[in-house]
Motif scaffolding. Structure first.
Motif, mmCIF file in Angstrom:
data_model
loop_
_atom_site.group_PDB
_atom_site.id
_atom_site.type_symbol
_atom_site.label_atom_id
_atom_site.label_comp_id
_atom_site.label_asym_id
_atom_site.label_seq_id
_atom_site.Cartn_x
_atom_site.Cartn_y
_atom_site.Cartn_z
ATOM 1 N N PRO A 1 -38.198 33.983 -6.176
ATOM 2 C CA PRO A 1 -38.640 32.577 -6.172
ATOM 3 C C PRO A 1 -37.535 31.552 -5.953
ATOM 4 C CG PRO A 1 -39.821 33.774 -7.859
ATOM 5 C CD PRO A 1 -38.757 34.704 -7.341
ATOM 6 N N GLN A 2 -36.277 31.955 -6.112
ATOM 7 C CA GLN A 2 -35.163 31.041 -5.856
ATOM 8 C C GLN A 2 -34.546 31.273 -4.478
ATOM 9 O OE1 GLN A 2 -34.719 28.498 -7.870
ATOM 10 N NE2 GLN A 2 -36.447 29.391 -8.992
ATOM 11 N N ALA A 3 -35.258 32.013 -3.640
ATOM 12 C CA ALA A 3 -34.830 32.313 -2.274
ATOM 13 C C ALA A 3 -33.604 33.212 -2.225
ATOM 14 C CB ALA A 3 -34.614 31.045 -1.457
ATOM 15 N N ARG A 4 -33.317 33.910 -3.306
ATOM 16 C CA ARG A 4 -32.267 34.917 -3.240
ATOM 17 C C ARG A 4 -32.784 36.103 -2.435
ATOM 18 N NH1 ARG A 4 -31.128 32.878 -8.696
ATOM 19 N NH2 ARG A 4 -32.887 34.109 -9.447
ATOM 20 N N VAL A 5 -31.974 36.596 -1.538
ATOM 21 C CA VAL A 5 -32.395 37.648 -0.619
ATOM 22 C C VAL A 5 -32.348 39.002 -1.320
ATOM 23 C CG1 VAL A 5 -31.926 38.811 1.563
ATOM 24 C CG2 VAL A 5 -31.597 36.330 1.373
ATOM 25 N N LEU A 6 -33.494 39.652 -1.389
ATOM 26 C CA LEU A 6 -33.600 40.978 -1.979
ATOM 27 C C LEU A 6 -33.630 42.070 -0.910
ATOM 28 C CD1 LEU A 6 -36.338 40.160 -4.655
ATOM 29 C CD2 LEU A 6 -33.844 40.079 -4.909
ATOM 30 N N LEU A 7 -34.101 41.706 0.265
ATOM 31 C CA LEU A 7 -34.136 42.630 1.399
ATOM 32 C C LEU A 7 -34.075 41.809 2.667
ATOM 33 C CD1 LEU A 7 -34.740 45.624 2.459
ATOM 34 C CD2 LEU A 7 -37.097 44.823 2.699
ATOM 35 N N ASP A 8 -33.268 42.225 3.612
ATOM 36 C CA ASP A 8 -33.173 41.524 4.894
ATOM 37 C C ASP A 8 -32.991 42.570 5.988
ATOM 38 O OD1 ASP A 8 -32.931 39.732 6.920
ATOM 39 O OD2 ASP A 8 -31.167 38.698 6.123
ATOM 40 N N ARG A 9 -34.089 42.878 6.686
ATOM 41 C CA ARG A 9 -34.056 43.869 7.747
ATOM 42 C C ARG A 9 -34.208 43.175 9.093
ATOM 43 N NH1 ARG A 9 -37.913 48.927 5.794
ATOM 44 N NH2 ARG A 9 -36.502 49.761 4.200
ATOM 45 N N PRO A 10 -33.188 43.225 9.929
ATOM 46 C CA PRO A 10 -33.316 42.614 11.255
ATOM 47 C C PRO A 10 -34.222 43.454 12.150
ATOM 48 C CG PRO A 10 -31.229 43.772 11.057
ATOM 49 C CD PRO A 10 -31.874 43.822 9.692
ATOM 50 N N ASP A 11 -34.662 42.864 13.208
ATOM 51 C CA ASP A 11 -35.455 43.567 14.218
ATOM 52 C C ASP A 11 -34.485 44.189 15.214
ATOM 53 O OD1 ASP A 11 -37.123 44.465 16.194
ATOM 54 O OD2 ASP A 11 -38.058 42.533 16.627
ATOM 55 N N ASP A 12 -34.322 45.517 15.122
ATOM 56 C CA ASP A 12 -33.412 46.201 16.036
ATOM 57 C C ASP A 12 -34.147 46.861 17.201
ATOM 58 O OD1 ASP A 12 -34.652 48.349 14.849
ATOM 59 O OD2 ASP A 12 -32.831 49.209 13.972
ATOM 60 N N GLY A 13 -35.471 46.578 17.306
ATOM 61 C CA GLY A 13 -36.237 47.107 18.423
ATOM 62 C C GLY A 13 -36.737 48.517 18.245
ATOM 63 N N THR A 14 -36.496 49.126 17.075
ATOM 64 C CA THR A 14 -36.904 50.523 16.870
ATOM 65 C C THR A 14 -38.051 50.656 15.878
ATOM 66 O OG1 THR A 14 -35.312 50.903 15.064
ATOM 67 C CG2 THR A 14 -34.536 51.267 17.324
ATOM 68 N N GLY A 15 -38.638 49.551 15.448
ATOM 69 C CA GLY A 15 -39.649 49.612 14.396
ATOM 70 C C GLY A 15 -40.983 50.176 14.811
ATOM 71 N N GLY A 16 -41.285 50.180 16.106
ATOM 72 C CA GLY A 16 -42.542 50.750 16.580
ATOM 73 C C GLY A 16 -43.751 49.871 16.360
ATOM 74 N N ARG A 17 -43.542 48.636 15.888
ATOM 75 C CA ARG A 17 -44.659 47.731 15.620
ATOM 76 C C ARG A 17 -44.330 46.322 16.086
ATOM 77 N NH1 ARG A 17 -46.929 49.930 9.759
ATOM 78 N NH2 ARG A 17 -47.363 52.034 10.525
ATOM 79 N N PRO A 18 -44.158 46.139 17.390
ATOM 80 C CA PRO A 18 -43.777 44.811 17.902
ATOM 81 C C PRO A 18 -44.831 43.771 17.615
ATOM 82 C CG PRO A 18 -44.433 46.267 19.691
ATOM 83 C CD PRO A 18 -44.345 47.120 18.463
ATOM 84 N N GLU A 19 -44.367 42.525 17.501
ATOM 85 C CA GLU A 19 -45.234 41.402 17.150
ATOM 86 C C GLU A 19 -45.708 40.669 18.404
ATOM 87 O OE1 GLU A 19 -46.078 40.196 14.058
ATOM 88 O OE2 GLU A 19 -44.967 41.663 12.854
#
Length: 379
Positions: free
Chosen positions: A82-100
């Motif tokens: 809730p304080q915007a502290r980052v708990l997980l940050d996964r960039p899009d490296d193109g290998t996720g298999g679920r493009p938007e």
């Protein structure tokens, strides 16, 4: 004899079915209640799965065009407290298999792939009458009617075709979303834009959460989730948008303004989205001449599967009909048997994901899920 196929609903599932039938030389007519293809906005971003939605697009002969619609970077995922502290940050490296991709762009792709006149707009279905021997008569609000020997309900959560097959009605799951948009986000809403990042945001606590997605053209699309009874939302007057937004914002007292800006600084009026579902094991006995696809068949909490399953339903049903055009009942039975099993598994997982997001251990339950420690396959 080539069947006369009538599809009610020009969403992704119904249009995929019509397209696959078209490729196999089987004509279909799609009746849609909306006045035109641009009568309303078509939702937000969809992650198209390589084991469902992408397979359907390949069956529809549209996979190459689909690749041109992908929002690069959209598979990025962030989990914040809730304080915007980052708990997980996964960039899009193109290998996720679920493009938007944007739902509206994908729907337009499907619409443009159909013959002229295949979709009949401004045709709100008011009733269906069984005429025997698998035939049905459809009646519309404009006073017209139509007959068919194969009726497919692709008309969503509150399907008017479903009662021909099932007595099940959608049930409120105890959670609702309030949908909002922030436009020109990097310039006008920089703190919120930084918090959301390049893809999907999950800012969660037990019983509440702020979900958001970065869309093309610098748009942030937010869903404010609250686990509250239906009566709580009934007491909100959404015709007084300012008062409704202020009341919702109080549920997030103490959260950082970078996140609550997705509530208080929205550029659009709030839209209430109450979550309803059908039973996980929803099915029906074979009824001649009629079946369902998508939410009409298997309504579940939003977990990334709804659009994918609808398109896969449409493609699988289209292929089944094309394989046995002279034995439609066998084709429908083949399709339904597979669809029932698939949708039950997906619905069970969708309910689990909703609990991971908003249950007593949120956000840590979702972090464990993303790390692969527990939970169903990511939806």
């Amino acid at each position: 004899m080539t069947p006369t196929v009538t599809i009610v609903g020009a969403g992704l599932g119904g249009l995929t079915l019509a397209r696959v039938l078209h490729l196999h030389g089987i004509p279909a007519t799609v009746y849609e209640a909306e006045a035109s293809a641009i009568a309303r906005t078509q939702g937000g971003m969809l992650d198209i799965h390589n084991d469902s939605g992408q397979l359907a697009l390949k069956d529809a002969g549209l996979f190459g065009e689909f690749r041109g619609l992908i929002h690069e970077g959209g598979q990025a995922t962030r989990v914040l407290d809730p304080q915007a502290r980052v708990l997980l940050d996964r960039p899009d490296d193109g290998t996720g298999g679920r493009p938007e991709v944007h739902r509206g762009a994908l729907r337009r792709l499907l619409l443009d792939s159909l013959p002229a006149g295949a979709v009949r707009w401004d045709k709100k279905l008011t009733g269906v009458v069984a005429r025997g021997d698998g035939r049905h008569e459809l009646r519309f609000a404009d006073g017209s009617s139509s007959s068919t020997n194969l009726l497919v309900g692709a008309d969503g959560a509150w399907s008017r075709v479903r009662p021909l097959l099932s007595k099940a009605v959608p049930d409120y799951v105890g959670t609702s979303f309030i949908e909002m948009y922030l436009h020109d986000a990097d310039i006008r809403h920089p703190a919120a834009a930084e918090a959301v990042g390049g893809g999907a945001l999950f800012a969660l606590a037990p019983g509440k959460g702020i979900f958001a997605h970065r869309e093309p053209e610098n748009v942030l699309h937010g869903y404010i989730a609250l686990k509250r009874p239906a009566e709580w939302f009934s007491a909100l007057d959404f015709s007084d948008a300012a008062a409704a937004v202020a009341r919702v914002a109080t549920e997030f007292d103490g959260w950082t303004p970078a996140l609550t800006a997705l509530i208080t600084d929205a550029d659009t009026l709030p839209v209430l989205r109450m979550l309803h579902t059908l039973p996980n094991d929803h099915s029906w006995a074979r009824v001649p001449g009629v079946t369902l696809v998508g939410d009409a068949a298997h309504l579940m909490p939003p977990a990334g599967d709804g659009a994918n399953l609808a398109m896969l339903d449409g493609a699988e049903l289209g292929k089944a009909i094309a394989a046995r055009p002279r034995d439609i009942e066998a084709a429908l039975a083949t399709y339904e048997n597979v669809m029932f099993s698939r949708s039950q598994s997906a619905a069970t997982g969708a309910h689990q994901i909703l609990e991971l997001c908003l249950g007593e251990r949120a956000p840590f339950s979702l972090l464990e899920f993303f790390s692969g420690m527990r939970g169903p396959e990511r939806g």
